[in-house]
Design a protein around this motif. Structure first.
Motif, PDB file in Angstrom:
ATOM      1  N   ASP A 164       0.864  -1.174   0.000  1.00 15.77           N
ATOM      2  CA  ASP A 164       0.000   0.000   0.000  1.00 15.77           C
ATOM      3  C   ASP A 164       0.905   1.229   0.000  1.00 15.77           C
ATOM      4  O   ASP A 164       1.584   1.505   0.992  1.00 15.77           O
ATOM      5  CB  ASP A 164      -0.890  -0.005   1.239  1.00 15.77           C
TER       6      ASP A 164
ATOM      7  N   LEU B 255       0.246   4.265   0.190  1.00 18.67           N
ATOM      8  CA  LEU B 255      -0.196   5.362   1.034  1.00 18.67           C
ATOM      9  C   LEU B 255       0.353   5.250   2.456  1.00 18.67           C
ATOM     10  O   LEU B 255       0.228   6.162   3.250  1.00 18.67           O
ATOM     11  CB  LEU B 255      -1.724   5.428   1.070  1.00 18.67           C
ATOM     12  N   LYS B 256       0.967   4.108   2.777  1.00 15.30           N
ATOM     13  CA  LYS B 256       1.549   3.885   4.094  1.00 15.30           C
ATOM     14  C   LYS B 256       3.065   4.029   4.030  1.00 15.30           C
ATOM     15  O   LYS B 256       3.667   3.940   2.958  1.00 15.30           O
ATOM     16  CB  LYS B 256       1.195   2.490   4.598  1.00 15.30           C
ATOM     17  N   LEU B 257       3.683   4.221   5.191  1.00 15.42           N
ATOM     18  CA  LEU B 257       5.143   4.280   5.269  1.00 15.42           C
ATOM     19  C   LEU B 257       5.749   2.952   4.830  1.00 15.42           C
ATOM     20  O   LEU B 257       5.175   1.892   5.081  1.00 15.42           O
ATOM     21  CB  LEU B 257       5.587   4.543   6.708  1.00 15.42           C
TER      22      LEU B 257
ATOM     23  N   ARG C 162       8.241  -0.075   5.251  1.00 18.07           N
ATOM     24  CA  ARG C 162       8.905  -0.726   6.383  1.00 18.07           C
ATOM     25  C   ARG C 162      10.398  -0.755   6.135  1.00 18.07           C
ATOM     26  O   ARG C 162      10.846  -1.015   5.023  1.00 18.07           O
ATOM     27  CB  ARG C 162       8.375  -2.141   6.561  1.00 18.07           C
TER      28      ARG C 162
ATOM     29  N   CYS D 132       9.953  11.426   4.980  1.00 18.29           N
ATOM     30  CA  CYS D 132       8.809  10.827   5.672  1.00 18.29           C
ATOM     31  C   CYS D 132       8.567   9.368   5.296  1.00 18.29           C
ATOM     32  O   CYS D 132       7.777   8.693   5.949  1.00 18.29           O
ATOM     33  CB  CYS D 132       7.551  11.655   5.430  1.00 18.29           C
TER      34      CYS D 132
ATOM     35  N   VAL E  57       7.232   8.060   2.388  1.00 17.92           N
ATOM     36  CA  VAL E  57       6.021   7.797   1.608  1.00 17.92           C
ATOM     37  C   VAL E  57       6.338   7.898   0.118  1.00 17.92           C
ATOM     38  O   VAL E  57       7.077   8.779  -0.312  1.00 17.92           O
ATOM     39  CB  VAL E  57       4.903   8.791   1.991  1.00 17.92           C
TER      40      VAL E  57
END
Length: 102
Positions: free
Chosen positions: A39, A41-43, A45, A74, A76
């Motif tokens: 995804d 839209l998420k940070l 890992r 950030c 992203v």
């Protein structure tokens, strides 16, 4: 690293799509390359934690290849540091201070 570890790591990050073995025999190797659907839209890992059968915890570092626009401030996908709304530019910041590097 074996096939089961590749499956576990891939599924921990996202949806595992493919495994590319360095030695092409699905045996033990120094590293593994996996293709994972994530995804965006998420940070991203940076590490994956694994627990061995003995109960000992191991931490594996994750490196990404061929990312599109990526913000090293950030973490992203979809914009760069220049357009990041979360990047608080201060005089002391440089690339080595960011959580997400090469």
């Amino acid at each position: 690293m074996d096939r089961q570890l590749a499956l576990d790591v891939g599924n921990a990050i996202g949806e595992l799509v493919a495994i590319d073995w360095k030695d092409r025999n699905s045996g033990w190797t120094e590293f593994m390359r996996i293709k994972v659907k994530i995804d965006v839209l998420k940070l991203l890992r940076r590490v994956v934690r694994m627990v061995e059968k003995t109960g000992e915890e191991k931490i594996g570092l994750i490196k990404y290849e061929r990312l599109l626009d990526f913000c090293y401030a950030c973490g992203v996908i979809g914009h760069t540091m220049k357009t990041c709304m979360n990047n608080k530019e201060d005089a002391g910041s440089n690339a080595s201070n960011f959580q997400f590097g090469s």
